[in-house]
Structure formats: structure tokens, C-alpha cells
Design an enzyme around this catalytic site. Structure first.
Site, PDB file in Angstrom:
ATOM      1  N   ARG A   1       0.800  -1.230   0.000  1.00 14.14           N
ATOM      2  CA  ARG A   1       0.000   0.000   0.000  1.00 14.14           C
ATOM      3  C   ARG A   1       0.832   1.278   0.000  1.00 14.14           C
ATOM      4  O   ARG A   1       0.282   2.358  -0.089  1.00 14.14           O
ATOM      5  CB  ARG A   1      -0.947   0.052   1.205  1.00 14.14           C
ATOM      6  CG  ARG A   1      -2.098  -0.899   1.067  1.00 14.14           C
ATOM      7  CD  ARG A   1      -3.164  -0.528   2.082  1.00 14.14           C
ATOM      8  NE  ARG A   1      -3.171  -1.465   3.189  1.00 14.14           N
ATOM      9  CZ  ARG A   1      -3.786  -2.638   3.156  1.00 14.14           C
ATOM     10  NH1 ARG A   1      -4.431  -3.003   2.101  1.00 14.14           N
ATOM     11  NH2 ARG A   1      -3.748  -3.430   4.184  1.00 14.14           N
TER      12      ARG A   1
ATOM     13  N   GLY B   1     -10.403  -1.171  -5.452  1.00 15.10           N
ATOM     14  CA  GLY B   1      -9.079  -1.393  -4.868  1.00 15.10           C
ATOM     15  C   GLY B   1      -8.983  -0.664  -3.558  1.00 15.10           C
ATOM     16  O   GLY B   1      -9.969  -0.157  -3.033  1.00 15.10           O
ATOM     17  N   CYS B   2      -7.790  -0.613  -3.045  1.00 17.48           N
ATOM     18  CA  CYS B   2      -7.599  -0.028  -1.734  1.00 17.48           C
ATOM     19  C   CYS B   2      -7.483   1.476  -1.832  1.00 17.48           C
ATOM     20  O   CYS B   2      -7.908   2.203  -0.966  1.00 17.48           O
ATOM     21  CB  CYS B   2      -6.347  -0.616  -1.130  1.00 17.48           C
ATOM     22  SG  CYS B   2      -6.170  -0.219   0.582  1.00 17.48           S
ATOM     23  N   GLN B   3      -6.895   1.941  -2.892  1.00 16.15           N
ATOM     24  CA  GLN B   3      -6.600   3.362  -2.981  1.00 16.15           C
ATOM     25  C   GLN B   3      -7.338   4.050  -4.123  1.00 16.15           C
ATOM     26  O   GLN B   3      -7.301   5.261  -4.226  1.00 16.15           O
ATOM     27  CB  GLN B   3      -5.092   3.569  -3.178  1.00 16.15           C
ATOM     28  CG  GLN B   3      -4.279   2.974  -2.056  1.00 16.15           C
ATOM     29  CD  GLN B   3      -3.219   3.938  -1.567  1.00 16.15           C
ATOM     30  OE1 GLN B   3      -3.290   5.143  -1.828  1.00 16.15           O
ATOM     31  NE2 GLN B   3      -2.258   3.441  -0.847  1.00 16.15           N
TER      32      GLN B   3
END
Ligand SMILES: Cc1ncc(COP(=O)(O)O)c(C=O)c1O
Ligand SMILES: Cc1ncc(COP(=O)(O)O)c(C=O)c1O
Lengths: 141, 414, 414, 141
Positions: free
Chosen positions: B63, D51-53
Site C-alpha cells: 500500500r 481497490g484499496c486506494q
């Protein structure tokens, strides 16, 4: 009667003769081998400090306000350790035993070797000896 | 039989230079490190991997959009593939990073075990397990009202499989057995045990803590369902290890720890889990040690493992025959198939006293129960002296060790 | 209000030399490391502690009679006392080594939680917790049929304690709350929360992951029942951290993992547990990283922490005021009491795009949800850009950062 | 019609002009900013790769055995990535798309930047595009 501090100093002087851990180990083994065995009747579970690598049996008796310890172990080295402790703490008053700081252990330079098994290291033996002393102290009150 | 100190073709002198600890001089004496089953020493490349990470690209992984984080993530991620190759798993998704063998076994007990073991079931372990492969199952049995059964062993320290069919009865829902026993050195016939268990559809966990550093492990060939090991016993750092699990099993297992990384989405209303293997890896991983474990695997792949293995076998055979010549020595664990581990006792001498004597001579062995109290109880002894070898040990070290054992006997066994 | 770049009395130039990573040059540009809330950089002394251990005295700890093992055990054991001092626990027996904050929270949920939480109970967390202090409690609630309640927050990212009395009702059996929120920087009034919970006899776990690296923590003064943190956020290595628990609670808790070290005696008939803290530490510990964590604590004790803290406050205030001057920037998390963490968003620009732009300039920030999805949901945003400082950051770095943020806005917010 | 390999080579040549990650980033942003927005009707959950972002919406249509992709994202960078993919994979046959190896991604030297978010990295987008192609392939059988 020599005081605890006096005996500690003698032991410190004795050990000052040795430079190496090898010599100290052999000396402690010698002391251990000289310790007279505990009579079978005292080798009870009650008297046992069970450790991970060896067992110690420890008992105490009192005579006129003076404590005497007897002990045995299946390890000669531990017998040597306890013989050293008995040299210092046997034949003393419960008060003196309870208050003893036993600085000699640090000064003879064996702390790490002697403390190596958590459960039955010196600490456990000293604790048990002091507990006996506390017991006899209260008995006398 | 009398063997003489033979020079192996394996270049031990060169390889020893890779391990900085081996030039230590405890009490001014050359270190003889025979405590490898407790933990192995580390080659310089493993230490360098740690230094390099912390000095040049330390960052939290995944991330992160920045350079250090990407470099760290890449270095971290690639280790999963290395571990896969090391034990020949079929996909890197079957590799879960754990603190070590102990955590790996506990993870399986807490997830697969809690989900599948019920009242009245039995779990089967062997008589020679390390505490880490007994206690988690005892705790699970206690919680579930299940029972622990034990594959017995004989006086050589070999498992006796006669009763295996019986033990693998309808109640038996799980088998946990060590590949190699740390207290005795026995290499167990786990392939046979696994096949028998599978014929009854019972899954098997293999404790590979001692095996991975000595034999080449192929989890697909073994066909085990779970396999666990610790990096610190196979030239890697402390604090990291791996759990292998068959993908189909991992997919169906509930998660282990809750936290960052193991989730897909979190809200106070409800939370969904990430994919395998991440589902089992909550929180910031042990990044540096994972990377260093990768360096250890690279190191394993850098030399002739068969020759290294032969060196260990030579050490084992040589030392065993020399010890057998000493009348007051009794070897505990005389199985036909053994790893380079020799447990023994000395008549009339306490194991710890002998260990401490050897220590004064610069020799590092382990004494005691080796976290295998039931094994000691079985043999009716309080503990053993254990010498365990790694390929970097030498025949000369064995000679010196034997000499000092004889002196210890003179001093102590009186 | 316009602040100018002021020179602090704290000798940042000297201190930066202790951290090798800070001289890295990603893409040929000087590294500006503003991702400290994710993980801190490590001083050379921490790296040296690892090298020293693995090069000179690597051995398994405890029960070993040999020189290396004793040296390793001594170095390992002394860290428990260092950690005790670091957070001012009353005895080192209250310190349990864990992998990190996440494992610490899970350990408490799996032991204290499993034993004490029952159907119908509630567990109270706050609206600004990290996933690691939400998910373990959700999992426990799920298992036990308990419910998770949430202390709400306001638009500044401050907890609103009006409803606390209500939330701490008879059903409430546990409170888990962060000292400092990683996504917003808010420093929570945990002493007040703890006092209120204790007035109803409810124990409190404090997630100290972000707090320990910035404030001096005194667990006795806080009177919390549990406190967890990770070494990697306070200058130490990855893979290690500590759980503090009040001795009386730890004594009554069931063990966590089963295995070596955590037992007093094992037999197939039954097993007894070792004393606290060993009861909670099964298996070979992460020896090297424990020792390196001790080196990190020694490092904390080697300089003026108050001055270091002031440097962080100066960085926070300066950067906050500079960002506030940029019209399209909105700071998320504007609590009165804040640690040196600034989360913000840029109108019309995606946070990750901004983060990647900064990365091309050598600036490391984190973007996204920061493992605090409920916080992002509360603010109705997909994520933030987060700059988090450590005492080794400089005002000049902030100036450069602000300059590049302005460029990012020109490029992206169109 | 240019083949996938030909287009890949052109992209590789384009990127060869840039020495630094900074330049490549800005170029991808430029491409992303040029991608025409997806009509609101296509921005459905079905078309979303979350997604995560950041989120990506991706849809495909077929005309005479030729596939065309349309896409959008809340990240300009991701839009740039997907625009690159679309340059290569749009206006190709389902077969060609399914079989494309897309070596250009490695060769333009962006793998680590482009793969940085596990869930919605390039891999997820490519997978989705290939799934569309497989779907249309089967439809045509
Ligand atoms: C407030 C908070 N709690 C918990 C954690 C989890 O810590 P770790 O990932 O080290 O287990 C973090 C770190 O991201 C954090 O900032
Ligand atoms: C056979 C076996 N199993 C399990 C373990 C436990 O491994 P660890 O302490 O690394 O978790 C060991 C190591 O002592 C072992 O030898």
C-alpha cells in the site's frame, strides 16, 4: 561466630585465586563432592525444589536460635552452589539470614553461570532458605 | 567398529568462514558449537540482508506509494516464492509467515482445529513430539472435549506403527507428527503415516523444525496438509518461520489474528477477509526477518546440499562410534534413520554437570529435557546431553569433544 | 497566522547522522521521510545490536548451560526491565514480548477476552481505531455473541465523551481505545476514559502504537489494564513489540500459545503452566529483535526527549499552518491535542496520485485509508495523504514538501 | 490493424525517451488526463474493480469480432495505466487479447510503481480485460 559478611569476604578471597571459569567450575564441583549426602528420609517432595535440569532437596533445623541447613542435589555443581550458600547461611540466626544481602554471589563472578536455570537457580535456593528463616523467626516470636 | 577421522570432500574450512560466530573464543578457547538443534548459526549474507534493509530501504510494506516502501515490498514479497521453492509447495499462496514453528502449530490449532475438532474426537501425536507439537493440541482438546492419542515408540526411539490403523479410527480427526525428533534425532516415516492417515481422510500436520535444515523437503511429495518450520534453525534469523498449508484447506479456514492486512474491508457493521495467505497475516509483518530468511534460502541454494548433508552424516557416524566406545556413555535414541543429533547420558553424572564441564572447554551442547519431557519420562531419565551438528562442524571438533567427555567422566562420574 | 521556518534548539543535524536511511537518495533526490507513523527509521545502534548478536553470541536462550546461550539469555532478559522502564510498569513481569501491536491486541482478545466476554456483553472501542484494535474485538464478539459499541467522534476528529456514561453500562465488559490515532493524529483523553471505565470496574486496553514514539508513557499514571505497542514505530526492529498487563490480570488469564517455555511440566496426562510472563511466550522468542528493541530504548534514553518532542510539535505546527494557506487543501483531523501526524486531502485530486507525485520528488508519505477504514467512511472520503514526522525531520524538509504539494496541485487538481 | 506486439513496441519506444520515474509518471498522468470520461451509466458496481486506494470502472463492447474497452478511475494515474492497456488491447479480437503476453509492462520499467496496490494493480485490470475477452469469445462460438 563469624558474621555472614565475614564469611562472604572469605569466599570472595578464595575465588580471587581463580582466573578462569574453568577453575571456578572445578572448585565448585569439589565443594559439591565434599557435601555430605542428605539422609534418604529428608529427600521428600516437600523438601524438593524441582527445577528443569536438576532437583534440590533442602531442609533446615533450629537449635537455640541458630539455623542449620542440610541439602542435596542430583547435580554436583548445584551441590557445590548450595554448599557455598550453606557455608554463608548455616549457623546463623533467622534474623541474620532474612537480612543477608549475599553480595558475594556477584563478586565471585559466577552470576550468569549460577543463574542459568530459571527455576532452580541460586535465586530459588536463596528464597527457600530465607523462607525457612522467616518460618523459624515467627516460631520464636 | 572403529572409524578414524576421515576428511570429507566437502570444503568445511571454506564454509566456516561464512559464519562469523564460529571464530568466537569463549573463555579464550575456540568455540565448538554443537547446539545446532537449538538454533543454527547465521552466515554473513543473512546478517548483511538485515543491515542492508535497515540501512537503505526500511519502510512498511504494501500500500505504500513511495520508493522505500516499494523496494521493501518487492524484497519482502519475493521471499514467499523462495520459501515455496525451499519446500516445493505448489504455489506461494500456500506459504504463511509466522514467528516460528510454535506459532505455526498454534495457528493451525486455533483456526483449522477450532473449526473442525469436536467433542469426542481424537487428535493423534507421537510419543517423541516437542512440547510445541503437544501443548497446542492438549489445549484444543481441553477446549473441545476431545482426546489426545499417542503413537508409541520403542527403546530405540523409533515410532511403532503396529497400532496406527487402530489409532486412525473414526474418532481421529487430525494427526500432528514431527518429521525429525529434536530430542532423539529420529527421522520418522512420515510419508507412510501421511498415506495411512489420508486413506482415512485425516489431515496431517508435519513439524518440520528439525527437518528443513538437514534434508531437502518436498511437501508435495510428502503430501502433508500442513508443514511448519522456524528460520532460526535453518541459518535464518530469530522471530520468523513459515507455515505451509494446502490451498484448499487454507481457503476454508477461518482467519487467525484480526488487524491490518488480513481484511478486505472493515466497518463497524461487518468486516470481510482478505485472500489467502494474507488472511492469516494480520499487522505489520516481520519485514526485516522475512527478507533475511530469504537470504538464508539463497545461501542454501548456493552450495552442494548433498555434500553438506553427507558431512553431517559423517559427523553423526563418527561421533556415535566414538561415544559407543566409552563404557559409561549411553546413547538415547538409536533409530536406524537419524539426523545429526546425538542425545546421551553418562552413568553417575548429571547431564547439566557434564554440559557445564564442556562449556568450560568452549564446547556448546544442550542438556536437559529439550522441550520433550514425555520422551525423558519414557526413558525414565531426567534429561540428556545433546550434541547436534551442522555441516560447518568438523571431525576435529568431534575428536576434541570426545576427549573432553572422557575428562568429564573422570571428574564427575565418581 | 503565518509562521516562518524557525531553527529549533534541538540539534537535528547531529541526530540525523545516527540514522543511515536518512542519507538515501531515491531517484537521485534527497529522501524526505514523512511516513514515520507507518514505521520509524532505525538508529545505527539498533542495527549494530543485531549485527553484534548474530556475529558474536547468537544462541537459543534459557536453559542453555553454554557461554553463548548465557550471554544471549542475559542480553535478552535485561530488555524486559528496559521495556518496563520505558513505559514505567511496576514490575518486569508485566511485560510480555509479542510480534507487535496487532499480536498484543489479539493475545488479550484470545485470553482475557475469551475467558471473560459472554453472550450479551458489549465491548467498547472508539470511532478512530486502527483495524488492529477493531477486528480482534469483532471476531471475539462474533464468537461469543457479544456486541461492539463505538465512542463517537466529531468533525475535528475528537472523541465525544457525552455518551460515555451510557456506553459504559452494565453490559459493557471491556474498553479498547487508542492513545493516539494513526489516521488523524488525535491524542485521546485516555486517562479520563480509563477513570470512567474503572469507576464501573471495566478494564481498559490502550493501543499505544502511535503514542510511545512521541510521548513519554507511564502506564501506572494512566492506570490502564493493558497497553500494547510495536518496536518498529519507536526506532526498533520489525517483528517485535510488547504487551503490558497488570500483574493481577495476567495471573488469572489462561495461556495464549502452547509450546516450549510457557509450560512448567508436560506429560500426555496433563500439563501445567509456567509463571507470568513466560506463560504467554511459547516457543523460541524473537531473540535478536528483543535485544535490538532494548538498544532502541537505550537510544531513547540517550538524548533530551522533551527537546525531541518539541521539534515534532514545531514541525506539526509549522506544516499545519503552511498547508492551511493552500486553498485546495483540507486537513482531516484538527483536534486540539495532536501528535505530529497530518492527514489531508486535495480538492479534485486523488490522494494516491498526489502521493505518487511526491514520491517522484523523493518525498515519502502514505496515502489511503491508513488501516482505519471507518474513519475514512465517517469523513466520507476514500482516503487521505498523510505526512507524519519524527524528531529527525526538519523545517527545510517541510518547506520542500509544501513547495511540491503546490506543484502537485497544479498538475493534478485540474 | 496493428498487432498487439506492434503497439507494445511503439509504447516501449515512447517510454525509451524518458530517463526518470518522474518523467514517466508525468507522461502517464498526461495520458490519463486525456482519457475521455466514462458515461455515468457505466459507472456501476458491476463494472467496478474496487481497490484499496482507487476504483476503476471497466466495460467492453464488441463489434464484428473486435473488442473495444471503455474505462475510468478516480485516480488520474490509474486512468493513465488503463489508457495504456487500452491502447494495446482495444480494437483487437478476443483471441488476440486472451493470448496477449504484454511484455511491454516490464520493459517500460514501471512494474513496481504500477503494481503497488495489491488489489487494483495492473494485474487486476488485465485480468478483467481478459475475462471480458473470454466472455466474448464464448459468445461467438
Ligand atoms: C494506532 C495503531 N494501532 C495499531 C497498529 C498496528 O501495529 P502493527 O502493524 O505494528 O501491529 C498501528 C500501526 O499501523 C497503529 O498506528
Ligand atoms: C521438533 C521441534 N518442534 C518445534 C520446535 C519449536 O520451534 P520454535 O521454538 O522455533 O518455535 C523445535 C525447536 O526447538 C523443535 O526442535
Amino acid at each position: 561466630m563469624r558474621t555472614i559478611a565475614e564469611i562472604e569476604n572469605e569466599i570472595i578471597d578464595d575465588f580471587a585465586l581463580f582466573d578462569t571459569w574453568e577453575e571456578k567450575y572445578q572448585y565448585i564441583i569439589e565443594i559439591g563432592q565434599k557435601l555430605k549426602p542428605l539422609a534418604a528420609e529428608f529427600k521428600t517432595d516437600d523438601n524438593k525444589i524441582k527445577g528443569c535440569q536438576s532437583s534440590v532437596w533442602l531442609t533446615a533445623s533450629e537449635n537455640n536460635g541458630i539455623l542449620e541447613f542440610s541439602a542435596d542435589s542430583d547435580s554436583v555443581f548445584v551441590k557445590g552452589e548450595i554448599a557455598l550458600l550453606m557455608e554463608v547461611l548455616s549457623n546463623q540466626s533467622p534474623e541474620a539470614i532474612v537480612n543477608a544481602e549475599l553480595g558475594f554471589i556477584d563478586q565471585i563472578g559466577l552470576r550468569s553461570h549460577m543463574a542459568q536455570t530459571r527455576a532452580n537457580g541460586l535465586a530459588a535456593m536463596i528464597k527457600q532458605m530465607k523462607l525457612y528463616a522467616v518460618g523459624f523467626q515467627h516460631k520464636n516470636v | 567398529m572403529e572409524l578414524t577421522s576421515v576428511k570429507s570432500t566437502f570444503d568445511v574450512t571454506a564454509i566456516r568462514k561464512d559464519f562469523p560466530v564460529l571464530s568466537e573464543m569463549p573463555y579464550g578457547k575456540p568455540l565448538v558449537y554443537f547446539d545446532n538443534a537449538a538454533t543454527s548459526q547465521k552466515p554473513q549474507v543473512v546478517i548483511d540482508a538485515l543491515v542492508n534493509y535497515y540501512s537503505h530501504y526500511n519502510a512498511n510494506v504494501h500500500r505504500g506509494v513511495h520508493f522505500l516502501s516499494q523496494k521493501a515490498s518487492d524484497a519482502f514479497d519475493v521471499v514467499r516464492e523462495k520459501v515455496r521453492g525451499f519446500i516445493n509447495a505448489s504455489t506461494e499462496r500456500e506459504i504463511i509467515f509466522v514467528r516460528g514453528t510454535t506459532e505455526g502449530v498454534n495457528l493451525v490449532a486455533a483456526t483449522y482445529g477450532r473449526k473442525n475438532i469436536q467433542k469426542g474426537d481424537t487428535i493423534l501425536v507421537s510419543a517423541m513430539e516437542h512440547h510445541s507439537n503437544i501443548v497446542p493440541w492438549q489445549m484444543l482438546c481441553e477446549e473441545k472435549g476431545a482426546r489426545l492419542n499417542v503413537i508409541p515408540m520403542n527403546e530405540n526411539g523409533e515410532l511403532v506403527l503396529d497400532s496406527l490403523e487402530d489409532l486412525l479410527n473414526d474418532n481421529c480427526k487430525f494427526v500432528a507428527v514431527s518429521h525429525t525428533a529434536n530430542s532423539l534425532g529420529t527421522i520418522n516415516p512420515i510419508k507412510e503415516i501421511i498415506a495411512k492417515a489420508h486413506s482415512k481422510n485425516i489431515p496431517v500436520l508435519v513439524d518440520g523444525a528439525q527437518a528443513v535444515a538437514h534434508d531437502e523437503v518436498d511437501v508435495q511429495d510428502l503430501d502433508c496438509d500442513f508443514f511448519v518450520f522456524s528460520a532460526h534453525k535453518m541459518l535464518g534469523p530469530t522471530g520468523i518461520g513459515a507455515l505451509y498449508g494446502k490451498l484448499s484447506l487454507l481457503e476454508e479456514m477461518p482467519p487467525y489474528h484480526g488487524g491490518g492486512e488480513m481484511i478486505k474491508s472493515v466497518s463497524f457493521k461487518g468486516t470481510t477477509w482478505n485472500e489467502v495467505p494474507y488472511k492469516f497475516e494480520a499487522g505489520t509483518p516481520n519485514i526485516a526477518d522475512v527478507i533475511a530468511m530469504g537470504a538464508a534460502i539463497d545461501y542454501w541454494n548456493s552450495f552442494d546440499r548433498a555434500a553438506a548433508h553427507q558431512q553431517e552424516i559423517d559427523l553423526l557416524n563418527y561421533c556415535t562410534s566414538k561415544l559407543a566406545d566409552i563404557p559409561s556413555v549411553r546413547i538415547i535414541g538409536t533409530a536406524k534413520h537419524k539426523a545429526a543429533v546425538i542425545s546421551f547420558i553418562v552413568d553417575k553424572a548429571n547431564a547439566m554437570d557434564v554440559g557445564m564441564f564442556l562449556d568450560t572447554k568452549g564446547i556448546a551442547v544442550r542438556t536437559g529435557q529439550h522441550c520433550a519431557e514425555p520422551v525423558m519420562d519414557w526413558f525414565g531419565i531426567p534429561g540428556t546431553i545433546r550434541a547436534s551438528f551442522m555441516f560447518y562442524n568438523t571431525m576435529e571438533e568431534v575428536d576434541y569433544f570426545i576427549e573432553q567427555i572422557k575428562k568429564a567422566i573422570q571428574l564427575l562420574a565418581v
